[in-house]
Design a protein around this motif. Structure first.
Motif, PDB file in Angstrom:
ATOM      1  N   PRO A 132       0.641  -1.460  -0.028  1.00 42.56           N
ATOM      2  CA  PRO A 132      -0.115   0.229  -0.129  1.00 42.56           C
ATOM      3  C   PRO A 132       0.845   1.048   0.249  1.00 42.56           C
ATOM      4  O   PRO A 132       1.951   1.723   0.326  1.00 42.56           O
ATOM      5  CB  PRO A 132      -0.699  -0.006   1.386  1.00 42.56           C
ATOM      6  N   TYR A 134       0.611   4.964   1.717  1.00 40.18           N
ATOM      7  CA  TYR A 134       0.417   5.484   2.562  1.00 40.18           C
ATOM      8  C   TYR A 134      -0.326   6.803   2.060  1.00 40.18           C
ATOM      9  O   TYR A 134      -0.694   7.394   2.896  1.00 40.18           O
ATOM     10  CB  TYR A 134       0.976   5.388   3.722  1.00 40.18           C
ATOM     11  N   ARG A 154      -4.400   2.817   9.243  1.00 41.89           N
ATOM     12  CA  ARG A 154      -3.566   2.089   8.325  1.00 41.89           C
ATOM     13  C   ARG A 154      -4.382   1.055   7.846  1.00 41.89           C
ATOM     14  O   ARG A 154      -3.481   0.479   6.439  1.00 41.89           O
ATOM     15  CB  ARG A 154      -2.401   2.093   8.459  1.00 41.89           C
ATOM     16  N   GLU A 158      -4.801  -0.818   4.313  1.00 36.50           N
ATOM     17  CA  GLU A 158      -4.703  -1.915   3.776  1.00 36.50           C
ATOM     18  C   GLU A 158      -5.255  -2.527   3.358  1.00 36.50           C
ATOM     19  O   GLU A 158      -4.897  -3.617   2.709  1.00 36.50           O
ATOM     20  CB  GLU A 158      -3.076  -2.584   5.026  1.00 36.50           C
ATOM     21  N   HIS A 161      -6.964  -1.703  -0.036  1.00 39.80           N
ATOM     22  CA  HIS A 161      -6.176  -2.044  -0.834  1.00 39.80           C
ATOM     23  C   HIS A 161      -5.787  -3.474  -1.303  1.00 39.80           C
ATOM     24  O   HIS A 161      -5.934  -3.777  -2.517  1.00 39.80           O
ATOM     25  CB  HIS A 161      -4.595  -1.836  -0.396  1.00 39.80           C
ATOM     26  N   GLN A 162      -5.655  -4.341  -0.282  1.00 36.20           N
ATOM     27  CA  GLN A 162      -5.305  -5.686  -0.428  1.00 36.20           C
ATOM     28  C   GLN A 162      -6.885  -6.312  -1.733  1.00 36.20           C
ATOM     29  O   GLN A 162      -6.788  -7.038  -2.518  1.00 36.20           O
ATOM     30  CB  GLN A 162      -5.138  -6.454   0.804  1.00 36.20           C
ATOM     31  N   ASN A 181       2.314  -7.779   1.496  1.00 34.74           N
ATOM     32  CA  ASN A 181       3.536  -6.505   2.335  1.00 34.74           C
ATOM     33  C   ASN A 181       4.885  -6.852   2.673  1.00 34.74           C
ATOM     34  O   ASN A 181       5.039  -7.739   3.318  1.00 34.74           O
ATOM     35  CB  ASN A 181       2.477  -6.336   4.142  1.00 34.74           C
ATOM     36  N   ARG A 269       0.444  -2.451  10.713  1.00 29.38           N
ATOM     37  CA  ARG A 269       0.994  -3.195   9.557  1.00 29.38           C
ATOM     38  C   ARG A 269       0.352  -5.130   9.779  1.00 29.38           C
ATOM     39  O   ARG A 269       0.831  -5.262  10.717  1.00 29.38           O
ATOM     40  CB  ARG A 269       2.205  -3.216   9.586  1.00 29.38           C
TER      41      ARG A 269
END
Length: 373
Positions: A132, A134, A154, A158, A161-162, A181, A269
């Motif tokens: 990703p 940020y 975040r 993420e 995004h995935q 990641n 994360r």
């Protein structure tokens, strides 16, 4: 068109492009970082073998290198709406009977899609990753927010995004590693699955060699390796430099299932491990086993009946306790009909408790529970 695709096409990199050549399109032997960026519209990049020959080997080599892996092919979007969703995306398509080799890494960013058609092959000598960015998420870098709020933003970004990246693998995809990641502080020794048919369970086991700032593992499941659902969570050990074993038990599916681990840090994360595939038990054995009485009273023999497609087959019987100790074991060669009867004397089982009767015929095995009263 940049030098990366210079020998394949003269179209501009910001337009839809189809590479369609006979023979091999071999790119220069230099390091590259090729970023295909969708700004004002979606971009579709199609690789198609010009002579449509499935047996002519590799059709396209991108960044060919004889000595080491170099380069990155990056599919990205620089156009986002107010909620940070990509409004334009890059779509990479490998057509049937086409073989594409990337001597480097393939990066799939927000909204991009990868389609490998039947009888097509994509070989990535490096890694396929989904990192990703940020910078496209204002809350992910907002100094006015608390660390917990930033971590939450975040993690949400993420996940979106995935979920936005789609892979349609109908052919063959070869990669050194598929990494959602990178540079995350958990080193996994193994992640594997086994089936406990007797209890109808799938047993997932994994081991970490090191952990840094590790919060927990989410266990995720899918029936197609694309859409995932979290089915459980196990707390990690935070910081560790020794091997740690983990285990999670799920119910066996009636169809094939995929599992992966979502490892989450304390700062939000994430890193993914897997997927691994567990084949279903929907193909039933061609015979069945019944026995009576069950539970088994004291001084009663065990009357076993096997019924099914067993004529002229060998039948193997084994009776064990929950510790695996064998109390009875015998093979009956070439049974004469599709009905078989056998009696096991009561005195073989000298203690009360749970036993397991195992019957094997050909490649099929049945397990039944027996309780001695």
């Amino acid at each position: 068109m940049s030098s990366l695709f210079g020998q394949c096409s003269t179209n501009g990199i910001n337009n839809d492009v189809t590479f369609n050549v006979s023979g091999q399109c071999n790119e220069p032997t230099s390091t590259f970082y090729e970023e295909i960026t969708a700004t004002s519209k979606d971009i579709t990049v199609i690789f198609q073998d010009g002579d449509d020959d499935p047996n002519d080997g590799i059709d396209y080599i991108l960044n060919y290198s004889n000595s080491f892996i170099t380069g990155v092919l990056d599919l990205t979007s620089n156009t986002f709406d107010s909620t940070y969703f990509a409004t334009h995306s890059v779509h990479l398509i490998i057509k049937s009977n086409t073989y594409v080799k990337v001597n480097g890494h393939l990066v799939l960013r927000y909204g991009s899609t990868l389609t490998i058609e039947p009888n097509a092959t994509l070989e990535v000598v490096g890694n396929i990753s989904f990192p990703p960015n940020y910078n496209n998420c204002s809350d992910c870098n907002d100094a006015t927010l608390s660390s917990a709020e930033i971590a939450s933003a975040r993690a949400e970004f993420e996940e979106e995004h995935q979920n936005s990246v789609e892979i349609y693998d109908h052919g063959t995809m070869i990669a050194n590693n598929i990494d959602y990641n990178s540079d995350l502080p958990v080193e996994l020794t193994f992640f594997k699955a086994s089936k406990d048919v007797l209890n109808n369970d799938v047993i997932l086991k994994w081991q970490t060699a090191t952990e840094v700032n590790a919060s927990h593992f989410n266990i995720q499941k899918s029936n197609n390796s694309k859409q995932w659902k979290t089915i459980g969570s196990i707390e990690a050990n935070g910081n560790s430099n020794i091997t740690i074993d983990y285990e999670y038990i799920d119910q066996i599916n009636t169809t094939d299932a995929f599992y992966r681990l979502e490892q989450v840090d304390f700062d939000g994360r994430v890193e993914y491990f897997g997927p691994i595939k567990v084949v279903s038990n929907n193909i039933k054995p061609s015979f069945d086993v019944t026995f009576a009485p069950n539970p088994l009273p004291n001084n009663s023999d065990i009357n076993i009946n096997v019924l099914g497609d067993i004529e002229n087959m060998d039948l193997y019987f084994q009776l064990v306790n929950i510790n695996g100790e064998i109390f009875f074991e015998k093979t009956f060669n070439g049974v004469s009909s599709n009905i078989f009867y056998h009696k096991i004397p009561n005195e073989i089982l000298d203690q009360k408790g749970l036993y397991i009767l195992i019957v094997r015929c050909g490649n099929n095995t049945l397990k039944k529970k027996l309780i001695k009263m």
